[in-house]
Design a protein around this motif. Structure first.
Motif, PDB file in Angstrom:
ATOM      1  N   ALA A 118       1.498   8.131 -11.150  1.00  0.00           N
ATOM      2  CA  ALA A 118       0.394   7.179 -11.081  1.00  0.00           C
ATOM      3  C   ALA A 118      -0.355   7.446  -9.775  1.00  0.00           C
ATOM      4  N   PRO A 119      -1.611   7.028  -9.701  1.00  0.00           N
ATOM      5  CA  PRO A 119      -2.376   7.263  -8.462  1.00  0.00           C
ATOM      6  C   PRO A 119      -1.693   6.720  -7.203  1.00  0.00           C
ATOM      7  N   SER A 120      -0.952   5.635  -7.333  1.00  0.00           N
ATOM      8  CA  SER A 120      -0.326   5.039  -6.156  1.00  0.00           C
ATOM      9  C   SER A 120       1.109   5.520  -5.917  1.00  0.00           C
ATOM     10  N   THR A 121       1.649   6.347  -6.805  1.00  0.00           N
ATOM     11  CA  THR A 121       3.016   6.847  -6.645  1.00  0.00           C
ATOM     12  C   THR A 121       3.120   7.692  -5.385  1.00  0.00           C
ATOM     13  N   ARG A 122       4.107   7.372  -4.556  1.00  0.00           N
ATOM     14  CA  ARG A 122       4.332   8.203  -3.366  1.00  0.00           C
ATOM     15  C   ARG A 122       4.829   9.561  -3.839  1.00  0.00           C
ATOM     16  N   LEU A 123       4.204  10.622  -3.354  1.00  0.00           N
ATOM     17  CA  LEU A 123       4.516  11.966  -3.828  1.00  0.00           C
ATOM     18  C   LEU A 123       5.962  12.363  -3.549  1.00  0.00           C
ATOM     19  N   VAL A 124       6.509  11.926  -2.422  1.00  0.00           N
ATOM     20  CA  VAL A 124       7.911  12.237  -2.141  1.00  0.00           C
ATOM     21  C   VAL A 124       8.833  11.493  -3.106  1.00  0.00           C
ATOM     22  N   ASP A 125       8.439  10.293  -3.507  1.00  0.00           N
ATOM     23  CA  ASP A 125       9.235   9.538  -4.475  1.00  0.00           C
ATOM     24  C   ASP A 125       9.194  10.190  -5.856  1.00  0.00           C
ATOM     25  N   ALA A 126       8.088  10.883  -6.157  1.00  0.00           N
ATOM     26  CA  ALA A 126       7.966  11.585  -7.436  1.00  0.00           C
ATOM     27  C   ALA A 126       8.846  12.832  -7.454  1.00  0.00           C
TER      28      ALA A 126
END
Length: 90
Positions: free
Chosen positions: A30-38
């Motif tokens: 999602a646009p707000s997803t933290r990239l490290v969390d992804a």
């Protein structure tokens, strides 16, 4: 302007998902997803930076290569949109 922003966002999401797929990670981005969390690692962030430069045909200024700009699709989108507007104005 909305179509431009949507296009930039979709292209960034595609880049992020491509990097995740290379790592055999399937994640909703999602646009707000933290990239490290992804699931992106620091090496993935370098690949993302290079991918963004190639996708949008500009070099990210050193001052813009910050953790804040690479937190999420949204933060990356803002930075890309700003750089594209600056390039268009030049």
């Amino acid at each position: 302007m909305q179509a431009f922003d949507t296009d930039v966002r979709n292209r960034i999401i595609k880049l992020v998902k491509g990097i995740l797929e290379q790592n055999a990670i399937t994640a909703d981005v999602a646009p707000s997803t933290r990239l490290v969390d992804a699931g992106l690692t620091s090496m993935d962030m370098v690949n993302l930076m290079l991918g963004v430069e190639a996708e949008f045909d500009f070099t990210i200024p050193q001052t813009e290569i910050t953790p804040e700009n690479f937190q999420s699709v949204e933060t990356l989108e803002r930075m890309v949109a700003t750089q594209l507007k600056l390039a268009k104005a030049a």
